[in-house]
Design a protein around this motif. Structure first.
Motif, PDB file in Angstrom:
ATOM      1  N   PRO A 143       0.940  -1.329  -0.140  1.00 59.81           N
ATOM      2  CA  PRO A 143       0.039   0.037  -0.063  1.00 59.81           C
ATOM      3  C   PRO A 143       0.822   1.249   0.064  1.00 59.81           C
ATOM      4  O   PRO A 143       1.980   1.278   0.564  1.00 59.81           O
ATOM      5  N   GLU A 144       0.265   2.287  -0.511  1.00 57.68           N
ATOM      6  CA  GLU A 144       0.967   3.705  -0.623  1.00 57.68           C
ATOM      7  C   GLU A 144       1.022   4.216   0.833  1.00 57.68           C
ATOM      8  O   GLU A 144       1.965   4.874   1.035  1.00 57.68           O
ATOM      9  N   GLN A 145       0.034   3.899   1.588  1.00 58.76           N
ATOM     10  CA  GLN A 145       0.383   4.604   3.070  1.00 58.76           C
ATOM     11  C   GLN A 145      -0.597   3.748   3.835  1.00 58.76           C
ATOM     12  O   GLN A 145      -1.673   3.099   3.358  1.00 58.76           O
ATOM     13  N   GLY A 146      -0.154   3.543   5.189  1.00 55.90           N
ATOM     14  CA  GLY A 146      -1.106   3.016   6.067  1.00 55.90           C
ATOM     15  C   GLY A 146      -0.692   1.710   6.253  1.00 55.90           C
ATOM     16  O   GLY A 146       0.244   1.040   5.245  1.00 55.90           O
ATOM     17  N   PRO A 147      -1.178   0.693   6.980  1.00 56.10           N
ATOM     18  CA  PRO A 147      -0.867  -0.721   7.330  1.00 56.10           C
ATOM     19  C   PRO A 147      -1.136  -1.545   6.157  1.00 56.10           C
ATOM     20  O   PRO A 147      -2.465  -1.369   5.457  1.00 56.10           O
ATOM     21  N   ALA A 148      -0.549  -2.416   5.706  1.00 61.23           N
ATOM     22  CA  ALA A 148      -0.873  -3.338   4.703  1.00 61.23           C
ATOM     23  C   ALA A 148      -1.929  -4.476   5.200  1.00 61.23           C
ATOM     24  O   ALA A 148      -2.839  -4.933   4.589  1.00 61.23           O
ATOM     25  N   GLN A 185       7.460 -13.680   1.702  1.00 59.22           N
ATOM     26  CA  GLN A 185       7.223 -12.394   0.828  1.00 59.22           C
ATOM     27  C   GLN A 185       8.766 -11.733   0.324  1.00 59.22           C
ATOM     28  O   GLN A 185       8.662 -11.028  -0.458  1.00 59.22           O
ATOM     29  N   GLY A 186       9.609 -12.162   1.257  1.00 60.43           N
ATOM     30  CA  GLY A 186      10.996 -11.678   0.601  1.00 60.43           C
ATOM     31  C   GLY A 186      11.438 -10.207   1.239  1.00 60.43           C
ATOM     32  O   GLY A 186      12.328  -9.651   0.947  1.00 60.43           O
ATOM     33  N   LEU A 187      10.430  -9.884   2.433  1.00 56.84           N
ATOM     34  CA  LEU A 187      10.903  -8.749   2.850  1.00 56.84           C
ATOM     35  C   LEU A 187      12.128  -8.812   3.976  1.00 56.84           C
ATOM     36  O   LEU A 187      12.295  -9.893   4.604  1.00 56.84           O
ATOM     37  N   ARG A 188      12.720  -7.673   4.053  1.00 53.46           N
ATOM     38  CA  ARG A 188      13.867  -7.763   4.869  1.00 53.46           C
ATOM     39  C   ARG A 188      13.659  -6.844   6.236  1.00 53.46           C
ATOM     40  O   ARG A 188      12.756  -6.358   6.312  1.00 53.46           O
ATOM     41  N   ARG A 189      14.576  -7.054   7.088  1.00 54.95           N
ATOM     42  CA  ARG A 189      14.693  -6.389   8.538  1.00 54.95           C
ATOM     43  C   ARG A 189      13.108  -6.353   9.208  1.00 54.95           C
ATOM     44  O   ARG A 189      12.700  -5.310   9.851  1.00 54.95           O
ATOM     45  N   VAL A 190      12.606  -7.708   9.190  1.00 51.17           N
ATOM     46  CA  VAL A 190      11.241  -7.828   9.763  1.00 51.17           C
ATOM     47  C   VAL A 190      11.458  -7.450  11.033  1.00 51.17           C
ATOM     48  O   VAL A 190      12.267  -8.483  11.795  1.00 51.17           O
ATOM     49  N   SER A 191      10.548  -6.924  11.872  1.00 48.61           N
ATOM     50  CA  SER A 191      10.996  -6.881  13.222  1.00 48.61           C
ATOM     51  C   SER A 191       9.614  -6.238  13.868  1.00 48.61           C
ATOM     52  O   SER A 191       8.688  -5.860  13.304  1.00 48.61           O
ATOM     53  N   SER A 192       9.582  -6.326  15.347  1.00 46.36           N
ATOM     54  CA  SER A 192       8.155  -5.666  16.008  1.00 46.36           C
ATOM     55  C   SER A 192       8.546  -4.263  16.654  1.00 46.36           C
ATOM     56  O   SER A 192       9.804  -3.931  16.944  1.00 46.36           O
ATOM     57  N   GLU A 193       7.556  -3.454  16.542  1.00 49.49           N
ATOM     58  CA  GLU A 193       7.710  -2.187  17.161  1.00 49.49           C
ATOM     59  C   GLU A 193       6.782  -2.058  18.300  1.00 49.49           C
ATOM     60  O   GLU A 193       5.447  -2.475  17.963  1.00 49.49           O
ATOM     61  N   ASP A 223      13.531  -2.638  -2.467  1.00 46.28           N
ATOM     62  CA  ASP A 223      13.730  -1.086  -3.138  1.00 46.28           C
ATOM     63  C   ASP A 223      13.412  -0.132  -2.009  1.00 46.28           C
ATOM     64  O   ASP A 223      13.459   1.145  -2.071  1.00 46.28           O
ATOM     65  N   GLY A 224      13.659  -0.760  -0.469  1.00 49.47           N
ATOM     66  CA  GLY A 224      13.435   0.188   0.673  1.00 49.47           C
ATOM     67  C   GLY A 224      11.825   0.884   1.048  1.00 49.47           C
ATOM     68  O   GLY A 224      11.976   1.447   1.701  1.00 49.47           O
ATOM     69  N   ARG A 225      10.901   0.287   0.366  1.00 52.52           N
ATOM     70  CA  ARG A 225       9.544   0.514   0.990  1.00 52.52           C
ATOM     71  C   ARG A 225       9.234  -0.067   2.298  1.00 52.52           C
ATOM     72  O   ARG A 225       9.411  -1.099   2.331  1.00 52.52           O
ATOM     73  N   ARG A 226       8.469   0.701   3.018  1.00 51.73           N
ATOM     74  CA  ARG A 226       8.219  -0.014   4.559  1.00 51.73           C
ATOM     75  C   ARG A 226       6.835  -0.534   4.512  1.00 51.73           C
ATOM     76  O   ARG A 226       6.031   0.141   3.825  1.00 51.73           O
ATOM     77  N   VAL A 227       7.016  -1.897   5.017  1.00 51.23           N
ATOM     78  CA  VAL A 227       5.450  -2.439   5.211  1.00 51.23           C
ATOM     79  C   VAL A 227       5.208  -2.579   6.630  1.00 51.23           C
ATOM     80  O   VAL A 227       6.184  -3.136   7.262  1.00 51.23           O
TER      81      VAL A 227
END
Length: 444
Positions: free
Chosen positions: A25-30, A55-63, A79-83
């Motif tokens: 998504p362009e903004q907000g939580p997926a 899904q191949g995402l990197r640096r997966v963590s909890s906040e 490409d650096g987009r946050r999910v």
């Protein structure tokens, strides 16, 4: 929604799936997941992390969000987009309320949806349909004490007397230690709803207002383990430092919350954990999380978080004198699979979990070369005025499962019915009768 299937031996299972990479998504939580604290405290976040990594995402963590029992799981695309995925774990009923308010895409629940909730959410589709009501794990409500409490077992009638405040001392239920201190989950909790349904309501009782209430499973368990006079109920992964009791229901044998007894749902206080996915929803991340939870990877995460995975395994059963002779003979020569087939209440139709389990059982039978007369089905039922009728109905239930297996090329060795013998629950209420109406699978 893209409705896909998982196929075992040609059997189409009602799992939803999203093919390929998920959109960002362009903004907000997926994804917004709300509901059960039992699921949302650890299992839900772990499944989300697993999906993100898949899904191949990197640096997966909890906040930490700064709000109790809420967290955000984050990952990063190549490409650096946050999910982001937001998880709120305030109790099962809050998940259904969030679906109604459109503030959640997926509800986590440690109890089945109520008829009133089903009606209120009818605009989202039938949440009792096989694709919507997804059993993701099996749990057992453990009755916990201080580790030094000498009591070893209680029956469900005694539990109701204790938690309603009728039995005020340990001596009143065969123990020692003076006044009983009660610990319980809060009103929003599916764990509390399950305990209320399985224990209190069946005896026409309500929780004693003096009970200390907790939103957090961990905090409740830790409080009991530090109170020599304490008793509480909790999901299996949260026993922690406390001691779990063996439970008796009706004429059942005392059962500890052991993995194999919970997997087959024989343990009196076993329960199912659910994701509820609105059939008319449009969030691909919700669909993908449900499918991931049902996959081998997802079920491995279920087990790693202390719940009981739905992976089918064969297990040896030690015969004993309390078993019918025919059942003893079976246990000497065959192994029992870690799944029971159960039925819709008041119906001869398999329930949603049974339909999901058919694929898993067929997969096991094929992989282990059991398709040619290596499988025996054993049916059980609730007591009837006429024992012969109970025997017949128990065999007819086994025949219903046989019909499904035969469709996919399985030649059965034998189909048997043991009537109302070996009950796992009291027959005095609908819930107990449903538990007793079951079909076991044995392999040679």
């Amino acid at each position: 929604m893209r409705l896909c299937v998982v196929v075992f031996m040609g059997l189409w299972l009602p799992f939803v799936a999203w093919a390929g990479k998920l959109p960002i998504p362009e903004q907000g939580p997926a994804l917004r997941l709300q509901g059960s604290n039992t699921i949302g405290a650890a299992l839900g976040p772990a499944l989300v992390r697993g999906l993100m990594e898949d899904q191949g995402l990197r640096r997966v963590s909890s906040e930490i969000t700064g709000r109790d029992n809420e967290q955000r799981i984050v990952g990063q695309t190549a490409d650096g987009r946050r999910v982001e995925v937001d998880i709120a774990a305030h109790g099962s009923s809050t998940g259904f309320a969030a679906l109604k308010q459109a503030s959640a895409d997926l509800a986590a629940s440690s109890r089945p949806i109520k008829d009133s909730e089903l009606k209120e959410l009818s605009s989202l589709g039938d949440l009792k349909s096989p694709a919507a009501e997804q059993v993701i794990a099996i749990d057992g409500l453990a009755i916990i004490l201080h580790p030094h409490n000498p009591l070893q077992q209680l029956d469900t009638v005694q539990l109701a007397r204790i938690f309603s405040g009728e039995a005020k001392t340990w001596e009143a239920v065969g123990g020692t230690g003076g006044p009983i201190h009660l610990y319980a989950r809060d009103e929003q909790s599916g764990t509390y709803d399950t305990f209320k349904e399985l224990v209190l309501s069946r005896q026409g009782k309500r929780l004693d207002p003096s009970a200390r209430r907790f939103e957090s499973s961990e905090q409740l368990s830790d409080a009991v383990s530090q109170d020599p006079q304490g008793i509480g109920f909790i999901g299996l992964p949260y026993v922690r430092q406390a001691k779990a009791l063996a439970i008796v229901d009706g004429a059942s044998q005392p059962m500890l919350p052991l993995n194999h007894l919970i997997a087959t749902e024989d343990y009196p206080l076993s329960r199912r954990l659910f994701f509820y996915l609105p059939p008319w929803g449009t969030n691909p991340w919700a669909e993908a999380l449900v499918a991931f939870a049902q996959s081998d990877k997802g079920q491995a995460i279920v087990a790693a978080n202390g719940f009981i995975a739905q992976t089918v395994q064969a297990m040896a059963v030690t015969p004993n004198a309390l078993m019918p002779e025919g059942y003893q003979a079976l246990s000497r020569h065959a192994q029992r699979l870690s799944v029971n087939f159960r039925f819709e209440e008041g119906s001869a139709s398999l329930d949603n979990k049974a339909h999901q389990d058919l694929g898993r059982v067929l997969d096991y039978i094929k992989q282990h070369g059991k398709t040619d007369r290596r499988v025996t089905l054993v049916g059980f039922g609730d007591a009837k005025d006429d024992p012969a009728r109970a025997d017949l109905l128990s065999k007819l239930r086994a025949m219903a499962v046989r019909r499904e297996l035969v469709k996919y090329g399985v030649a059965l060795r034998e189909v048997r019915g043991f009537g109302a013998l070996m009950p796992v629950a009291a027959n005095s209420e609908d819930e107990g009768r449903v538990r007793n109406r079951r079909v076991e699978v044995w392999v040679y």
